[in-house]
Design a protein around this motif. Structure first.
Motif, short mmCIF file in Angstrom:
data_model
loop_
_atom_site.label_atom_id
_atom_site.label_comp_id
_atom_site.label_asym_id
_atom_site.label_seq_id
_atom_site.Cartn_x
_atom_site.Cartn_y
_atom_site.Cartn_z
N PHE B 20 0.83 -1.19 0.00
CA PHE B 20 0.00 0.00 0.00
C PHE B 20 0.87 1.26 0.00
O PHE B 20 0.59 2.21 -0.71
CB PHE B 20 -0.90 -0.02 1.24
CG PHE B 20 -1.49 1.30 1.61
CD1 PHE B 20 -2.44 1.91 0.80
CD2 PHE B 20 -1.08 1.96 2.77
CE1 PHE B 20 -2.97 3.14 1.15
CE2 PHE B 20 -1.62 3.18 3.11
CZ PHE B 20 -2.56 3.78 2.30
N GLY B 66 3.73 -0.68 -7.21
CA GLY B 66 2.28 -0.60 -7.03
C GLY B 66 1.85 0.11 -5.75
O GLY B 66 0.68 0.12 -5.40
N ALA B 67 2.82 0.74 -5.07
CA ALA B 67 2.44 1.51 -3.87
C ALA B 67 1.57 2.68 -4.31
O ALA B 67 1.75 3.24 -5.38
CB ALA B 67 3.69 2.01 -3.14
N LEU B 68 0.63 3.05 -3.44
CA LEU B 68 -0.27 4.17 -3.74
C LEU B 68 0.12 5.42 -2.97
O LEU B 68 -0.20 6.52 -3.37
CB LEU B 68 -1.70 3.77 -3.37
CG LEU B 68 -2.24 2.60 -4.18
CD1 LEU B 68 -3.48 2.01 -3.53
CD2 LEU B 68 -2.54 3.02 -5.60
N GLN B 69 0.77 5.22 -1.85
CA GLN B 69 1.12 6.37 -1.03
C GLN B 69 2.59 6.32 -0.65
O GLN B 69 3.20 5.25 -0.57
CB GLN B 69 0.27 6.39 0.26
CG GLN B 69 -1.22 6.48 -0.02
CD GLN B 69 -2.01 7.01 1.17
OE1 GLN B 69 -1.46 7.33 2.23
NE2 GLN B 69 -3.32 7.12 0.99
N HIS B 71 5.18 7.97 2.37
CA HIS B 71 5.29 8.70 3.63
C HIS B 71 6.70 9.26 3.71
O HIS B 71 7.66 8.48 3.79
CB HIS B 71 5.08 7.77 4.82
CG HIS B 71 3.70 7.20 4.91
ND1 HIS B 71 3.23 6.27 4.03
CD2 HIS B 71 2.70 7.44 5.77
CE1 HIS B 71 1.98 5.96 4.35
NE2 HIS B 71 1.63 6.67 5.40
N GLY B 94 1.95 10.09 -9.63
CA GLY B 94 0.67 9.59 -9.13
C GLY B 94 0.68 9.04 -7.72
O GLY B 94 -0.25 8.36 -7.31
N LEU B 95 1.72 9.33 -6.96
CA LEU B 95 1.75 8.86 -5.57
C LEU B 95 1.14 9.92 -4.65
O LEU B 95 1.33 11.12 -4.85
CB LEU B 95 3.20 8.59 -5.12
CG LEU B 95 3.88 7.38 -5.75
CD1 LEU B 95 5.38 7.41 -5.46
CD2 LEU B 95 3.27 6.08 -5.21
N TYR B 96 0.43 9.46 -3.65
CA TYR B 96 -0.18 10.34 -2.64
C TYR B 96 0.87 10.60 -1.56
O TYR B 96 1.43 9.66 -1.00
CB TYR B 96 -1.39 9.63 -2.07
CG TYR B 96 -2.17 10.37 -1.01
CD1 TYR B 96 -3.41 10.92 -1.31
CD2 TYR B 96 -1.70 10.47 0.30
CE1 TYR B 96 -4.15 11.58 -0.33
CE2 TYR B 96 -2.42 11.13 1.27
CZ TYR B 96 -3.65 11.68 0.95
OH TYR B 96 -4.38 12.33 1.90
N ASN B 98 2.29 11.87 2.06
CA ASN B 98 2.10 12.18 3.48
C ASN B 98 3.42 12.71 4.03
O ASN B 98 4.48 12.16 3.70
CB ASN B 98 1.78 10.90 4.28
CG ASN B 98 0.53 10.18 3.80
OD1 ASN B 98 -0.57 10.53 4.18
ND2 ASN B 98 0.70 9.16 2.97
#
Ligand code: SF4
Ligand code: SF4
Lengths: 96, 372
Positions: B20, B66-69, B71, B94-96, B98
């Motif tokens: 994730f 395939g990571a989405l976020q 940190h 395209g990564l979110y 944090n």
């Protein structure tokens, strides 16, 4: 004092830091938020699209549109839509 | 770290489902000196940190696996001058993003630049609800006031704000005040965490461990407030390990949700994994994140359930908590392959309770600040 459920007169938007995104690798729509995500089924996706965004208006209008789009009796879907939106609000994905 | 995340189905037979998120510890440098810092006791010096180009490549590899976020954490990630550049690149692919920060180095200008680069979410740690205790724990005078100022700027910029509050013997009685403060700051989310005893915190356990009475009072206070908080702030609350009867699913299961890259580029399944002897870790200079995720020996070692001894092997909970935390099994049972001794089914569980009670009774003990 518990916050009431979402009402038809509410106007909703995605909470800060929340985005609607399609992930090509997984072939899924999802709501992405702070250290979290929610995989959406078709119905949830349709409801979120109808109820948020600059043109969405209030929740009553969103339900009208969903009823028309899915050719469903309005009073049959409204309770489900309000429940879903309340749940999404309580999980921090939406804000009034 | 919240683990309330769906596990993705594996994409192909034999391939593990993608992670994730990737945690990038950009640096171990930090102006604060919290005695429970989760960084290793042997800190990476600035000279060992990956350069900008390498972090950019690692971001590309995070998207590829395939990571989405992502940190951005540390230490204090804001000590890196290239933070804006890295956030912008994450956004492009395209990564979110944090940002996990102590917030004392973050001013309005920098926050605006980070927002423009596509940053979505800022998590700020608070050491207490009031300045005196907070500044004492962080070892940084004026830090608490700066954190509050920055938190308000984050909300004013329209970014998501999480308050991360770490509880221990010296602040656990003020959990209600901490929650009130998070509400007042406009946070969308609060993590009510308890010190996890690895690294620095393990050394300082006798100075930090709360008593059973303190813990029960805190637990009752939090649970009593959860209904009124629903819809106002998302609460991530986990019962502290040493007083639990079942372990947490650490990191959502070993090598199931997260990858961690250290300042010098070692790729870990969890930030404390380096404490486990006999593990071999690859670096970002050895292979790509995808390859390491798929069959890196550190990742496959405890992934899934095949490695499990009893009592986990025949336990109904094994795919819920994945046998708990490996680092805690090592720290408390002396064996990283054992069930997490926090579990009441573990033969070492009684010993954990004894250690806990001994340390909770060690009143007046001084802690040792994190330092080089
Ligand atoms: S726990 Fe404290 S010392 Fe460690 S990185 Fe965070 S703010 Fe810095
Ligand atoms: S025996 Fe193992 S799998 Fe079962 S609850 Fe305890 S730690 Fe979890």
């Amino acid at each position: 004092m518990t916050l009431a459920g979402i009402a038809e007169s509410d106007r909703l938007r995605l909470a800060p830091g929340v985005m609607l995104r399609h992930d090509r690798l997984r072939g899924q729509w999802m709501l992405m938020g702070p250290e979290r995500l929610l995989v959406l089924d078709d119905m949830a996706l349709a409801v979120i699209r109808a109820a948020t965004g600059p043109e969405a208006g209030d929740v009553a209008q969103a339900i009208d549109r969903l009823a028309a789009e899915y050719d469903a009796p309005r009073d049959e879907i409204s309770a489900d839509v309000l429940e879903l939106l309340t749940d999404l609000r309580n999980k921090g994905y939406l804000t009034a | 770290m919240s683990c309330a995340l769906p596990a993705f189905a594996a994409m192909a037979a034999n391939a593990p489902a993608p992670p994730f998120a990737v945690l990038m510890e950009l640096t171990h440098r930090c102006p604060l000196r919290c005695p429970y810092c989760s960084n290793p006791t042997a800190l990476d010096p600035a000279s060992a940190e990956l350069d900008t180009a390498t972090w950019m490549r690692v971001l590309d590899e995070a998207a590829d696996v395939g990571a989405l976020q992502v940190h951005f954490s540390g230490g204090e990630p804001c000590v890196r001058k290239d933070l804006e550049e890295l956030v912008a690149h994450a956004t492009d692919i395209g990564l979110y993003s944090n940002l996990i920060t102590s917030a004392v180095l973050l001013d309005a200008e920098r926050l605006k630049r980070l927002k423009a680069a596509g940053l979505q979410h800022v998590q700020i740690s608070l050491q207490d609800s009031e300045a005196e205790g907070a500044d004492r724990v962080g070892g940084y005078r004026g830090g608490h006031a700066r954190k509050l100022d920055t938190a308000r700027l984050v909300v004013a910029e329209g970014l998501a704000l999480t308050i991360n509050a770490v509880l221990h013997r010296h602040n656990i009685g003020r959990v209600n005040e901490v929650i009130d403060l998070a509400l007042d700051l406009g946070a969308g989310r609060i993590e009510i965490a308890n010190v996890q005893y690895y690294g620095w915190a393990l050394e300082n356990r006798a100075a930090l461990m709360p008593s059973r009475d303190q813990l029960l009072a805190m637990d009752a206070a939090v649970r009593a407030r959860l209904p009124e908080l629903a819809g106002r702030i998302v609460v991530d609350y986990v019962v502290p390990d040493y007083y639990a009867r079942r372990p947490k699913s650490c990191m959502g299961g070993w090598a199931r949700r997260f990858m961690n890259v250290t300042p010098r580029g070692r790729v870990l399944p969890c930030h404390a994994a380096e404490t486990i002897p006999g593990m071999e870790f690859e670096t970002v200079f050895d292979r790509s994140l995808s390859e390491i995720w798929t069959d890196g020996t550190a990742f496959t070692r405890y992934r899934g359930t095949a490695w499990m001894p009893q009592p986990c092997r025949s336990c109904d909970h094994k795919e819920e908590d994945w046998g708990g935390c490996r680092c805690q099994a090592l720290a408390l049972a002396g064996d990283a392959d054992a069930a997490d001794p926090v579990c009441e089914l573990s033969s070492a569980h009684e010993a954990v309770a004894a250690l806990r009670d001994r340390d909770a009774a060690a009143l007046g003990t001084e802690w040792r600040y994190r330092g080089l």
